[in-house]
Design a protein around this motif. Structure first.
Motif, PDB file in Angstrom:
ATOM      1  N   ARG A   5       0.932  -1.614   0.004  1.00  0.00           N
ATOM      2  CA  ARG A   5       0.183  -0.380  -0.309  1.00  0.00           C
ATOM      3  C   ARG A   5       1.041   1.239   0.008  1.00  0.00           C
ATOM      4  O   ARG A   5       2.122   1.013   0.492  1.00  0.00           O
ATOM      5  N   GLY A   6       0.658   2.332  -0.492  1.00  0.00           N
ATOM      6  CA  GLY A   6       1.367   3.424  -0.385  1.00  0.00           C
ATOM      7  C   GLY A   6       1.113   4.305  -1.593  1.00  0.00           C
ATOM      8  O   GLY A   6      -0.303   4.637  -2.213  1.00  0.00           O
ATOM      9  N   PRO A   7       1.521   5.126  -2.357  1.00  0.00           N
ATOM     10  CA  PRO A   7       1.300   5.466  -3.624  1.00  0.00           C
ATOM     11  C   PRO A   7       0.607   4.890  -4.813  1.00  0.00           C
ATOM     12  O   PRO A   7       0.792   3.811  -5.243  1.00  0.00           O
ATOM     13  N   ALA A   8      -0.458   5.743  -5.004  1.00  0.00           N
ATOM     14  CA  ALA A   8      -1.800   5.280  -6.383  1.00  0.00           C
ATOM     15  C   ALA A   8      -1.125   5.440  -7.492  1.00  0.00           C
ATOM     16  O   ALA A   8       0.862   6.048  -7.873  1.00  0.00           O
ATOM     17  N   ALA A   9      -1.445   4.430  -8.576  1.00  0.00           N
ATOM     18  CA  ALA A   9      -0.685   4.112  -9.736  1.00  0.00           C
ATOM     19  C   ALA A   9      -0.117   5.516 -10.552  1.00  0.00           C
ATOM     20  O   ALA A   9      -1.219   6.456  -9.883  1.00  0.00           O
ATOM     21  N   ASP A  10       0.310   5.407 -11.127  1.00  0.00           N
ATOM     22  CA  ASP A  10       0.581   7.140 -11.653  1.00  0.00           C
ATOM     23  C   ASP A  10       0.800   6.690 -13.288  1.00  0.00           C
ATOM     24  O   ASP A  10       1.512   5.800 -13.871  1.00  0.00           O
ATOM     25  N   GLU A  34       7.544   5.817  -6.028  1.00  0.00           N
ATOM     26  CA  GLU A  34       8.161   7.038  -4.585  1.00  0.00           C
ATOM     27  C   GLU A  34       8.895   7.939  -4.785  1.00  0.00           C
ATOM     28  O   GLU A  34       8.972   9.062  -4.717  1.00  0.00           O
ATOM     29  N   VAL A  35       9.557   8.045  -5.897  1.00  0.00           N
ATOM     30  CA  VAL A  35      11.129   8.092  -6.516  1.00  0.00           C
ATOM     31  C   VAL A  35      10.254   9.684  -7.672  1.00  0.00           C
ATOM     32  O   VAL A  35      10.439  10.404  -6.902  1.00  0.00           O
ATOM     33  N   THR A  36       9.380   9.122  -8.224  1.00  0.00           N
ATOM     34  CA  THR A  36       9.614  10.071  -9.392  1.00  0.00           C
ATOM     35  C   THR A  36       8.506  11.320  -8.459  1.00  0.00           C
ATOM     36  O   THR A  36       8.768  12.460  -8.479  1.00  0.00           O
ATOM     37  N   ARG A  37       7.653  10.872  -7.472  1.00  0.00           N
ATOM     38  CA  ARG A  37       6.961  11.895  -6.480  1.00  0.00           C
ATOM     39  C   ARG A  37       7.852  12.960  -5.648  1.00  0.00           C
ATOM     40  O   ARG A  37       7.699  14.126  -5.148  1.00  0.00           O
ATOM     41  N   THR A  41      14.030  15.836  -9.577  1.00  0.00           N
ATOM     42  CA  THR A  41      14.878  15.978 -10.809  1.00  0.00           C
ATOM     43  C   THR A  41      15.365  15.009 -11.600  1.00  0.00           C
ATOM     44  O   THR A  41      16.164  14.818 -12.203  1.00  0.00           O
ATOM     45  N   LEU A  42      14.391  13.506 -11.173  1.00  0.00           N
ATOM     46  CA  LEU A  42      14.902  12.593 -11.270  1.00  0.00           C
ATOM     47  C   LEU A  42      13.724  12.545 -12.341  1.00  0.00           C
ATOM     48  O   LEU A  42      12.471  11.606 -12.043  1.00  0.00           O
ATOM     49  N   LYS A  43      13.654  11.479 -13.468  1.00  0.00           N
ATOM     50  CA  LYS A  43      12.935  11.425 -14.299  1.00  0.00           C
ATOM     51  C   LYS A  43      13.163   9.915 -15.126  1.00  0.00           C
ATOM     52  O   LYS A  43      14.099   9.669 -15.090  1.00  0.00           O
ATOM     53  N   LEU A  44      11.924   9.243 -15.388  1.00  0.00           N
ATOM     54  CA  LEU A  44      11.689   7.280 -15.590  1.00  0.00           C
ATOM     55  C   LEU A  44      11.639   7.752 -17.040  1.00  0.00           C
ATOM     56  O   LEU A  44      11.342   8.465 -16.955  1.00  0.00           O
ATOM     57  N   LYS A  45      12.359   6.939 -17.836  1.00  0.00           N
ATOM     58  CA  LYS A  45      13.176   6.340 -19.027  1.00  0.00           C
ATOM     59  C   LYS A  45      13.038   5.454 -19.263  1.00  0.00           C
ATOM     60  O   LYS A  45      13.676   4.436 -18.670  1.00  0.00           O
ATOM     61  N   THR A  46      13.154   4.379 -20.365  1.00  0.00           N
ATOM     62  CA  THR A  46      13.441   3.158 -20.975  1.00  0.00           C
ATOM     63  C   THR A  46      14.640   3.662 -21.970  1.00  0.00           C
ATOM     64  O   THR A  46      14.435   4.207 -22.961  1.00  0.00           O
ATOM     65  N   PRO A 129      16.202  -6.701   0.697  1.00  0.00           N
ATOM     66  CA  PRO A 129      15.304  -6.651  -0.887  1.00  0.00           C
ATOM     67  C   PRO A 129      14.112  -5.439  -0.501  1.00  0.00           C
ATOM     68  O   PRO A 129      13.838  -4.965  -0.301  1.00  0.00           O
ATOM     69  N   ASN A 130      13.490  -6.433   0.799  1.00  0.00           N
ATOM     70  CA  ASN A 130      12.802  -5.966   1.401  1.00  0.00           C
ATOM     71  C   ASN A 130      12.767  -3.980   2.254  1.00  0.00           C
ATOM     72  O   ASN A 130      11.853  -3.553   2.083  1.00  0.00           O
ATOM     73  N   ASP A 131      13.835  -4.329   2.918  1.00  0.00           N
ATOM     74  CA  ASP A 131      14.422  -3.027   3.962  1.00  0.00           C
ATOM     75  C   ASP A 131      15.063  -1.839   2.619  1.00  0.00           C
ATOM     76  O   ASP A 131      14.880  -0.617   2.886  1.00  0.00           O
ATOM     77  N   CYS A 132      15.168  -2.124   2.062  1.00  0.00           N
ATOM     78  CA  CYS A 132      16.212  -1.071   0.620  1.00  0.00           C
ATOM     79  C   CYS A 132      14.793  -0.627  -1.047  1.00  0.00           C
ATOM     80  O   CYS A 132      14.770  -1.454  -1.025  1.00  0.00           O
ATOM     81  N   THR A 133      15.301   0.429  -0.938  1.00  0.00           N
ATOM     82  CA  THR A 133      14.028   1.484  -1.771  1.00  0.00           C
ATOM     83  C   THR A 133      15.106   1.991  -2.399  1.00  0.00           C
ATOM     84  O   THR A 133      15.818   2.789  -2.426  1.00  0.00           O
ATOM     85  N   LEU A 134      14.042   2.711  -3.944  1.00  0.00           N
ATOM     86  CA  LEU A 134      14.723   2.615  -4.431  1.00  0.00           C
ATOM     87  C   LEU A 134      14.763   4.638  -3.713  1.00  0.00           C
ATOM     88  O   LEU A 134      15.840   5.527  -4.037  1.00  0.00           O
ATOM     89  N   HIS A 135      14.338   4.963  -2.880  1.00  0.00           N
ATOM     90  CA  HIS A 135      13.369   5.984  -1.846  1.00  0.00           C
ATOM     91  C   HIS A 135      14.784   6.200  -1.275  1.00  0.00           C
ATOM     92  O   HIS A 135      15.311   7.061  -1.542  1.00  0.00           O
ATOM     93  N   GLY A 136      15.127   5.145  -0.646  1.00  0.00           N
ATOM     94  CA  GLY A 136      15.486   5.161   0.382  1.00  0.00           C
ATOM     95  C   GLY A 136      17.453   5.079  -0.076  1.00  0.00           C
ATOM     96  O   GLY A 136      17.718   6.369   0.104  1.00  0.00           O
TER      97      GLY A 136
END
Length: 189
Positions: A5-10, A34-37, A41-46, A129-136
């Motif tokens: 549960r957390g950030p709603a779909a983007d 979470e990072v996007t919000r 200054t960080l943009k997600l791309k492929t 892996p469950n304690d580490c996040t991209l935001h962290g």
């Protein structure tokens, strides 16, 4: 720590992730939202990531800057955060991507001369892996780089003065990132 549960779909994140088959799509999407919000200054791309062995793989990457505070001023460290297909079982790959006006600081404790980042948060990721996040990770990058910035301004020759013995270089000092960044495909060379 990852919480379903957390950030709603983007829609922008979902669209970017639809192009890639992640093993744990729900976790990748959660972390990316979470990072996007939290990090505008960080943009997600492929993009395509080129491995040292010559293989190429399409991955999601956060491209942009991590804002830091250093000696009373704010600077922006250009980075790429590549999200592996096995995420979160394997940590993301992080590279500092200096602009043409910058260079990697020699002998930096956390960044090699190719821009690859090494830090405790990344090396312990697989164990937690469950304690580490991209935001962290972004928080850790900001904290680490605020103590010791990984880039410096390139030295430029000072104009020669009449009667001088040629030109001399300014002392190297690191500086803020500039908004014009060369496009990079894969990792820095």
């Amino acid at each position: 720590m990852f919480r379903p549960r957390g950030p709603a779909a983007d829609p922008a994140v979902s669209e970017s992730l639809n192009r890639i088959r992640y093993a744990n799509r729900q976790r990748v999407e959660h972390d990316c939202i979470e990072v996007t919000r939290s990090w505008p200054t960080l943009k997600l791309k492929t993009d395509n990531f080129n491995y040292e062995d010559g293989q190429c793989e399409q991955l999601s990457v956060f491209d942009g800057t991590i804002p830091i505070d250093y000696q009373g001023a704010q600077y922006h460290i250009p980075v790429n955060i590549w999200i592996r297909l096995t995420f979160p079982a394997e940590p993301p790959m992080v590279f500092v991507t200096p602009t043409s006006a910058m260079t990697i600081k020699p002998n930096h404790y956390n960044v090699d001369m190719n821009g690859r980042c090494y830090m405790q948060y990344l090396s312990s990721w697989a164990s937690y892996p469950n304690d580490c996040t991209l935001h962290g990770l972004c928080i850790e990058l900001r904290t680490t780089f605020s103590k010791d910035p990984p880039v410096m301004a390139r030295c430029s020759p000072a104009p020669a003065h009449p009667g001088s013995l040629g030109t001399h270089s300014q002392a190297a000092s690191w500086g803020p990132a500039h908004s014009s960044r060369p496009d990079r495909q894969g990792r820095p060379a």
